[in-house]
Design a protein around this motif. Structure first.
Motif, PDB file in Angstrom:
ATOM      1  N   ASP A 231     136.100   6.747  -0.915  1.00 28.60           N
ATOM      2  CA  ASP A 231     135.635   5.933   0.206  1.00 28.60           C
ATOM      3  C   ASP A 231     136.552   6.128   1.409  1.00 28.60           C
ATOM      4  OD1 ASP A 231     134.432   3.857   1.734  1.00 28.60           O
ATOM      5  OD2 ASP A 231     135.961   2.474   0.997  1.00 28.60           O
ATOM      6  N   TYR A 232     136.010   6.602   2.512  1.00 23.33           N
ATOM      7  CA  TYR A 232     136.808   6.869   3.706  1.00 23.33           C
ATOM      8  C   TYR A 232     137.160   5.595   4.467  1.00 23.33           C
ATOM      9  CZ  TYR A 232     132.470   6.321   6.332  1.00 23.33           C
ATOM     10  OH  TYR A 232     131.307   5.826   6.868  1.00 23.33           O
TER      11      TYR A 232
ATOM     12  N   GLY B  16     141.822  -0.838  -0.989  1.00 24.72           N
ATOM     13  CA  GLY B  16     142.830  -1.853  -0.704  1.00 24.72           C
ATOM     14  C   GLY B  16     142.320  -3.271  -0.921  1.00 24.72           C
ATOM     15  N   ILE B  17     141.032  -3.449  -0.865  1.00 21.35           N
ATOM     16  CA  ILE B  17     140.400  -4.750  -1.097  1.00 21.35           C
ATOM     17  C   ILE B  17     139.808  -4.677  -2.504  1.00 21.35           C
ATOM     18  CG2 ILE B  17     138.839  -6.495  -0.142  1.00 21.35           C
ATOM     19  CD1 ILE B  17     141.018  -5.522   1.839  1.00 21.35           C
ATOM     20  N   ARG B  18     140.670  -4.720  -3.491  1.00 18.66           N
ATOM     21  CA  ARG B  18     140.311  -4.406  -4.874  1.00 18.66           C
ATOM     22  C   ARG B  18     139.159  -5.216  -5.443  1.00 18.66           C
ATOM     23  NH1 ARG B  18     145.433  -2.732  -5.075  1.00 18.66           N
ATOM     24  NH2 ARG B  18     145.531  -0.540  -4.709  1.00 18.66           N
ATOM     25  N   GLU B  19     138.978  -6.461  -4.965  1.00 28.96           N
ATOM     26  CA  GLU B  19     137.889  -7.248  -5.523  1.00 28.96           C
ATOM     27  C   GLU B  19     136.518  -6.659  -5.201  1.00 28.96           C
ATOM     28  OE1 GLU B  19     139.170  -9.506  -1.716  1.00 28.96           O
ATOM     29  OE2 GLU B  19     140.185  -8.523  -3.383  1.00 28.96           O
ATOM     30  N   LEU B  20     136.445  -5.740  -4.238  1.00 32.62           N
ATOM     31  CA  LEU B  20     135.179  -5.072  -3.943  1.00 32.62           C
ATOM     32  C   LEU B  20     134.893  -3.930  -4.910  1.00 32.62           C
ATOM     33  CD1 LEU B  20     135.347  -4.821  -0.046  1.00 32.62           C
ATOM     34  CD2 LEU B  20     134.195  -6.539  -1.437  1.00 32.62           C
ATOM     35  N   CYS B  21     135.897  -3.495  -5.638  1.00 36.04           N
ATOM     36  CA  CYS B  21     135.748  -2.339  -6.527  1.00 36.04           C
ATOM     37  C   CYS B  21     134.881  -2.625  -7.748  1.00 36.04           C
ATOM     38  CB  CYS B  21     137.117  -1.837  -6.980  1.00 36.04           C
ATOM     39  SG  CYS B  21     138.116  -1.183  -5.619  1.00 36.04           S
TER      40      CYS B  21
ATOM     41  N   VAL C 230     136.146   4.468  -8.795  1.00 34.69           N
ATOM     42  CA  VAL C 230     137.384   3.726  -8.531  1.00 34.69           C
ATOM     43  C   VAL C 230     138.589   4.659  -8.688  1.00 34.69           C
ATOM     44  CG1 VAL C 230     138.849   1.818  -9.275  1.00 34.69           C
ATOM     45  CG2 VAL C 230     136.366   1.507  -9.172  1.00 34.69           C
ATOM     46  N   ALA C 231     138.563   5.526  -9.692  1.00 36.61           N
ATOM     47  CA  ALA C 231     139.662   6.482  -9.903  1.00 36.61           C
ATOM     48  C   ALA C 231     139.776   7.448  -8.724  1.00 36.61           C
ATOM     49  CB  ALA C 231     139.455   7.240 -11.207  1.00 36.61           C
TER      50      ALA C 231
ATOM     51  N   ARG D 106     134.981 -11.549  -0.552  1.00 32.25           N
ATOM     52  CA  ARG D 106     133.776 -11.363   0.256  1.00 32.25           C
ATOM     53  C   ARG D 106     133.913 -10.042   0.988  1.00 32.25           C
ATOM     54  NH1 ARG D 106     132.751 -17.275   2.971  1.00 32.25           N
ATOM     55  NH2 ARG D 106     133.184 -18.468   1.097  1.00 32.25           N
ATOM     56  N   HIS D 107     132.811  -9.472   1.363  1.00 27.45           N
ATOM     57  CA  HIS D 107     132.852  -8.228   2.123  1.00 27.45           C
ATOM     58  C   HIS D 107     133.038  -8.588   3.583  1.00 27.45           C
ATOM     59  CE1 HIS D 107     131.185  -4.320   3.689  1.00 27.45           C
ATOM     60  NE2 HIS D 107     132.222  -3.984   2.965  1.00 27.45           N
TER      61      HIS D 107
END
Length: 112
Positions: free
Chosen positions: A9-10, A15-20, A28-29, A95-96
């Motif tokens: 993801d560019y 960095g906002i891991r809860e979105l992963c 994710v890797a 949240r996004h």
């Protein structure tokens, strides 16, 4: 979209891991391998060149700036591959961005 193109993801969303949690483990890797916290001095130079005012911070989630509208923040975000947030408009946890959760959908059901 990054998953469909088999790329990291560019936007630096890693960095906002809860979105992963919406991505498969292999995506994710990929994002983890590509994600790199930028050097503060480089961020300051770029942000000041775009007109940032006030303190500039690079934390474990995002670059945080003041005085920049969306287009220059996106420029920094895409250039560094690291989220860039406005200090006056912080992103809400789990949240996004600043999107509210629980609003009514068109069919009347609450969104989640």
């Amino acid at each position: 979209m990054a998953y469909a193109h088999e790329e990291a993801d560019y936007n630096g969303h890693y960095g906002i891991r809860e979105l992963c949690d919406i991505c498969p483990p292999e995506q994710v890797a990929k994002c983890r391998a590509a994600w790199l916290k930028p050097d503060l001095a480089n961020v300051i130079q770029e942000a000041r060149g775009l007109g940032a005012t006030g303190p500039i911070e690079v934390n474990d989630r995002a670059i945080v700036v003041e005085g920049l509208d969306e287009p220059p923040r996106y420029y920094l975000q895409h250039g560094f591959g690291f989220q860039c947030h406005d200090r006056a408009k912080p992103h809400y946890h789990r949240r996004h961005g600043r999107a509210p959760i629980g609003w009514k959908a068109e069919n009347g059901n609450p969104g989640t």
